[in-house]
Motif scaffolding. Structure first.
Motif, PDB file in Angstrom:
ATOM      1  N   UNK A  92      -0.966   7.594 -12.778  1.00 24.70           N
ATOM      2  CA  UNK A  92      -1.994   7.115 -11.835  1.00 24.70           C
ATOM      3  C   UNK A  92      -3.355   7.014 -12.530  1.00 24.70           C
ATOM      4  N   UNK A 132      -2.140  -1.457  -7.927  1.00 21.54           N
ATOM      5  CA  UNK A 132      -2.781  -0.845  -6.761  1.00 21.54           C
ATOM      6  C   UNK A 132      -4.203  -0.367  -7.097  1.00 21.54           C
ATOM      7  N   UNK A 176      -1.921   5.696   5.478  1.00 24.79           N
ATOM      8  CA  UNK A 176      -3.384   5.816   5.587  1.00 24.79           C
ATOM      9  C   UNK A 176      -4.067   4.736   4.743  1.00 24.79           C
ATOM     10  N   UNK A 177      -3.613   4.572   3.510  1.00 30.42           N
ATOM     11  CA  UNK A 177      -4.209   3.549   2.639  1.00 30.42           C
ATOM     12  C   UNK A 177      -3.981   2.143   3.195  1.00 30.42           C
ATOM     13  N   UNK A 178      -2.823   1.960   3.799  1.00 32.96           N
ATOM     14  CA  UNK A 178      -2.515   0.638   4.351  1.00 32.96           C
ATOM     15  C   UNK A 178      -3.472   0.313   5.505  1.00 32.96           C
ATOM     16  N   UNK A 186      -8.655   9.633  -6.139  1.00 34.81           N
ATOM     17  CA  UNK A 186      -7.298  10.158  -5.939  1.00 34.81           C
ATOM     18  C   UNK A 186      -6.425   9.823  -7.151  1.00 34.81           C
ATOM     19  N   UNK A 187      -6.590   8.616  -7.693  1.00 32.80           N
ATOM     20  CA  UNK A 187      -5.785   8.235  -8.860  1.00 32.80           C
ATOM     21  C   UNK A 187      -6.257   8.988 -10.104  1.00 32.80           C
ATOM     22  N   UNK A 211       0.857  -1.198   0.000  1.00 36.19           N
ATOM     23  CA  UNK A 211       0.000   0.000   0.000  1.00 36.19           C
ATOM     24  C   UNK A 211       0.892   1.247   0.000  1.00 36.19           C
ATOM     25  N   UNK A 212       0.555   2.247  -0.824  1.00 36.11           N
ATOM     26  CA  UNK A 212       1.495   3.349  -1.056  1.00 36.11           C
ATOM     27  C   UNK A 212       1.503   4.457  -0.008  1.00 36.11           C
ATOM     28  N   UNK A 213       0.618   4.415   0.971  1.00 35.81           N
ATOM     29  CA  UNK A 213       0.697   5.378   2.077  1.00 35.81           C
ATOM     30  C   UNK A 213       0.206   4.653   3.327  1.00 35.81           C
ATOM     31  N   UNK A 265      -1.447  11.853 -11.106  1.00 36.49           N
ATOM     32  CA  UNK A 265      -0.531  11.999 -12.244  1.00 36.49           C
ATOM     33  C   UNK A 265      -1.096  11.222 -13.443  1.00 36.49           C
ATOM     34  N   UNK A 315      -3.428   3.965 -14.635  1.00 34.32           N
ATOM     35  CA  UNK A 315      -3.536   2.768 -13.785  1.00 34.32           C
ATOM     36  C   UNK A 315      -5.003   2.547 -13.389  1.00 34.32           C
TER      37      UNK A 315
END
Lengths: 243, 338
Positions: B199, B138, B83-85, B191-192, B79-81, B196, B202
């Motif tokens: 993202x 992700x 909070x997300x984890x 958010x994605x 998980x990339x942050x 960017x 993705x």
């Protein structure tokens, strides 16, 4: 946990305790979908979530939580070598939980009773950690005093992790707790649980790969680099992105 | 239920001849309770086929929860942050919890978790085919939340009014948590979508891969659905597969626009006359193939489940042995049952 800010929290201690919680939470998260029984899927995830919550508060006292978790190199992590040890079988995970949660409960109880910068966090966390320790104790009893095979596995796990336990009682800059007193109480508590579980208290040395305190100085064990590679890969692949 | 007393009365009237219980009166009481939208409870009489249909459906639902942990747990360690984890770990934990409630609901019908897990491991009971697709990036975590949990909620909200009490009550709690799961998936994709270009790409790729399998989650078209008619009569099921699928499409179209993402269906358009969106035809060959075991991850999911179960056997045996030694009991504890 806003009572203290980065200005007043000792960064070294916040990183040490925060990294312990972060890394152990990650290891416990690796159990998801692999636990021996459905109740343990819930329990291990619950402990991992408590620890992650603690880690986020502690790392935020030292800086930006995500920068610290995802952008530091292995040598900059200050966690105990104990918490980074791979999960192994369920007995290894439980032995690691028993050793660490006993330490964490004693430490947080003391921090909660004081008026230092970690008191507010510790007051909340000590309640969670009491449950973690109880969970580890109950399973140590079941596994130690269960079947012959579970007894042997658990003794092996306790022996294997013993050499990582001395590090918990090295002084940490910014923590005013008395490590020697903590160690005495830790030994009493762990000896009592192992005895009731019909297990033998290990006899080997209680210092890590180099010296006791290695993890706190940024010296880790080989599997830790792989753990970080997995944890940090996605975040590092998209520099500056928000998630 | 109000007619439980009536059922018991019916029972005493027909219990006269041992071994030859006339179930007609029970059947009438059961039918009346269902017709009056009352709940059937574990101690009430129910037709054997109603019982076995419920066991099959609740078990399949429970199995879906625990197999469904796998594709998402695949991303916990990446998980990339933080909070997300935390959100993802909590979600996977919820799914284990849902598995627990549902196995318990099934047990009220006279089966056991052990028996049901054995049927899952030996392929005699199924889980939702959607979990036989892989989570490759992700963004798949977001697509599962938005689309898969969204479809699940569309299916499950009516189950909160299901005629069988324990199942209906379990579903009330499950639907509350699923609704949180769906929102976190939507928010993750948002958010994605606003992130960017990489993202955004993705997120679009994930939606492209998950859209059609999500539509298949409502099951085969109404004219090919083998269990539907009877289940609707028993009020286990309240809307047809096609009705629910249409409802889901109508909900998703404006949400996709808000996300800045497109749905991979060139035939998708608003039909003023019907008051619904028309959509392209579903590849039912793919659906039946995945159901038969030929999806991308069928083998992998069951292998992992069996491995976890087999590798945990010594732990469950230890807990049973310990309980037998220390309580004088049989070792049947919550920790040893699965």
């Amino acid at each position: 946990m806003t009572a203290t800010g980065p200005a007043t929290a000792p960064v070294t201690a916040a990183l040490a305790l925060g990294d312990d919680a972060l890394v152990l939470s990650h290891r416990l998260g690796e159990w998801a979908g692999h636990a021996p029984v459905l109740e343990e899927e819930v329990a291990l995830a619950n402990i991992a979530l408590d620890l992650l919550g603690q880690a986020r508060v502690l790392l935020s006292l030292a800086g930006d939580e995500d920068e610290l978790a995802y952008l530091r190199e292995e040598r900059a992590f200050r966690n105990l070598q104990l918490v980074e040890q791979p999960n192994g079988d369920f007995a290894h995970t439980i032995a690691r939980q028993l050793y660490f949660s006993t330490y964490q409960q004693l430490l947080y109880a003391e921090l909660a009773a004081g008026d230092g910068p970690f008191a507010p966090l510790a007051a909340k966390a000590v309640k969670e950690v009491a449950y973690h320790r109880d969970h580890a104790e109950q399973w140590t009893l079941r596994l130690g005093d269960g079947t012959q095979s579970s007894h042997e596995r658990t003794q092996r796990a306790c022996d294997a992790l013993w050499r990582f336990t001395g590090e918990m009682f090295q002084p940490v800059e910014g923590l005013t707790t008395d490590p020697a007193a903590l160690e005495t109480r830790w030994l009493e508590s762990v000896t009592d649980v192992l005895g009731r579980a019909t297990l033998t208290v290990p006899e080997g040395p209680r210092s890590g790969a180099w010296t006791a305190g290695a993890g706190r100085q940024g010296l880790h064990t080989e599997s830790f680099g792989r753990m970080l590679a997995e944890m940090q890969h996605l975040h590092r692949s998209h520099p500056g992105a928000s998630w | 239920m109000a007619t439980a007393a009536a059922q018991r009365t019916a029972g005493t009237e027909t219990d006269g001849a041992p071994g030859t219980v006339d179930t007609t009166a029970y059947q009438h009481a059961f039918d009346a309770a269902v017709a009056a939208d009352e709940r059937i409870e574990p101690r009430d009489w129910m037709p054997d086929a109603y019982r076995s249909t419920l066991i099959r459906q609740i078990a399949q639902h429970a199995h879906s929860e625990i197999i469904g942990m796998q594709p998402e747990a695949n991303w916990i360690t990446r998980a990339p942050s933080l909070r997300r984890k935390a959100i993802l770990m909590a979600k996977v934990q919820d799914e284990a919890g849902h598995g627990l409630y549902l196995y318990s609901a099934a047990e009220t019908l006279g089966t056991s978790r052990d028996e049901l897990l054995d049927k899952l491991h030996t392929g005699r009971q199924k889980y939702s085919s959607i979990f036989n697709y892989p989570t490759l990036t992700w963004a798949d975590v977001g697509a599962i939340g938005w689309l898969v949990d969204g479809a699940a909620i569309t299916n499950q909200v009516p189950l909160c009014r299901c005629s069988y009490g324990p199942y209906a009550r379990a579903m009330v709690r499950i639907c509350k948590e699923e609704s949180f799961h769906q929102r976190q998936g939507y928010e993750l994709l948002l958010a994605l979508g606003k992130g960017t270009p990489e993202q955004h790409a993705m997120a679009q790729d994930a939606v492209n891969r998950w859209w059609w399998p999500s539509l298949m989650m409502f099951g085969p078209p109404d004219d090919e659905s083998q269990h539907s008619a009877q289940s609707m009569e028993w009020k286990i099921k309240r809307h047809s597969n096609d009705e629910l699928r249409q409802r889901f499409v109508d909900i998703c179209v404006p949400q996709a626009e808000s996300l800045g993402l497109t749905l991979p269906d060139p035939d998708l358009r608003w039909n003023e006359e019907r008051g619904h969106h028309d959509f392209g035809s579903i590849d039912w060959t793919e659906f039946w193939e995945v159901l038969k075991g030929n999806g991308p991850c069928n083998e992998q999911r069951i292998t992992q489940r069996k491995r976890a179960h087999d590798e945990g056997a010594w732990v469950r045996e230890a807990a049973a042995a310990y309980a037998a030694k220390h309580t004088g009991g049989t070792g049947e504890t919550g920790a040893t049952r699965a």
